[in-house]
Design an enzyme around this catalytic site. Sequence first.
Site, PDB file in Angstrom:
ATOM      1  N   LEU A  69       0.822  -1.214   0.000  1.00  0.00           N
ATOM      2  CA  LEU A  69       0.000   0.000   0.000  1.00  0.00           C
ATOM      3  C   LEU A  69       0.854   1.261   0.000  1.00  0.00           C
ATOM      4  O   LEU A  69       1.684   1.461   0.893  1.00  0.00           O
ATOM      5  CB  LEU A  69      -0.928  -0.008   1.214  1.00  0.00           C
ATOM      6  CG  LEU A  69      -1.856   1.214   1.351  1.00  0.00           C
ATOM      7  CD1 LEU A  69      -2.831   1.283   0.177  1.00  0.00           C
ATOM      8  CD2 LEU A  69      -2.611   1.162   2.680  1.00  0.00           C
ATOM      9  N   ASP A  70       0.653   2.108  -1.018  1.00  0.00           N
ATOM     10  CA  ASP A  70       1.301   3.420  -1.126  1.00  0.00           C
ATOM     11  C   ASP A  70       2.825   3.310  -1.055  1.00  0.00           C
ATOM     12  O   ASP A  70       3.498   4.222  -0.563  1.00  0.00           O
ATOM     13  CB  ASP A  70       0.797   4.373  -0.037  1.00  0.00           C
ATOM     14  CG  ASP A  70      -0.690   4.676  -0.175  1.00  0.00           C
ATOM     15  OD1 ASP A  70      -1.189   4.661  -1.313  1.00  0.00           O
ATOM     16  OD2 ASP A  70      -1.347   4.914   0.859  1.00  0.00           O
ATOM     17  N   ALA A  71       3.378   2.217  -1.539  1.00  0.00           N
ATOM     18  CA  ALA A  71       4.827   2.003  -1.451  1.00  0.00           C
ATOM     19  C   ALA A  71       5.452   1.718  -2.813  1.00  0.00           C
ATOM     20  O   ALA A  71       6.600   1.284  -2.886  1.00  0.00           O
ATOM     21  CB  ALA A  71       5.131   0.862  -0.489  1.00  0.00           C
TER      22      ALA A  71
END
Length: 299
Positions: free
Chosen positions: A242-244
């Site tokens: 997530l969001d990485a």
Amino acid sequence: MNAADTTTAPDDGRRYVLTLGCPDTTGIVASISGFLAEIGGWITEAAYHSDETSGWFFTRQSIRASSVDLAAEQVRERFAAVARQLGPETEWRLTDTGETKSVVLLVSKDSHCLLDLLARAERDELPARIEAVIGNHRDLESITTRFGIPFHHVPFPKDPEGKTAAFARVRSLVDVHDPDAIVLARFMQILPADLCADWAGRAINIHHSFLPSFVGARPYHQAFERGVKLIGATCHYVTADLDAGPIIEQDVSRISHEQSPTDMVRLGRDIETLVLSRGVRWHLEDRVLVHGRKTVVFA
């Protein structure tokens, strides 16, 4: 046409764009430039980066298509031999700007990123055609159809089985276009791992935070609670983490203790639209090379 020719067709703006990444060594530039000279390629833009940490070399070359008496597929076939000489790990692609690229947008309720991309596409500022917009709510349907673009509503139930079916429907609507970019323009759903894998290198998200800080939901409220002095936005490729995913573009705006979370959301929208439009454009112009968790951006 060959390197000895003294004339060439008028420049019509069409380009062959070659991007390449490989383990760094001597002679890479000579190999590429020698090949381009051999086919009569007129280089209009060239960028290079040697990364000492990873030991990799990256380049982006833009060539006048009119200077080469070969179709794009023929250039690819001939360059493949050069790429093989540079080693089995070499990653490369050659695109033709004369072939129109396509984009599908995924949205929820926030309109600012959608409106910005639709307007840029209408003004021919986005080097692609927006094929469709898919939303898990109907809030943005009228905005989308106003621009003459199909809108598909796919509701997302809260139960796991319903979400799985909804994502299957989204997949079918997206994959029929085989788009060059799938843009999550404030699409407030987390893509399942299988879609992240199948759309790797094409799915682009805008996160309303200067990552890696404040991942997940309500980042402006998280930032307010921490009393930050800068807020920002991050355009990145989507991965199962997530969001990485690899970051394409970021920007920030200075704030003070006087700004409320509502103020921060308002200011953040301006940053989000700019960061997303830059990131999408650079992706479509083949200016972004991904290596591991990082990117090289020849902007």
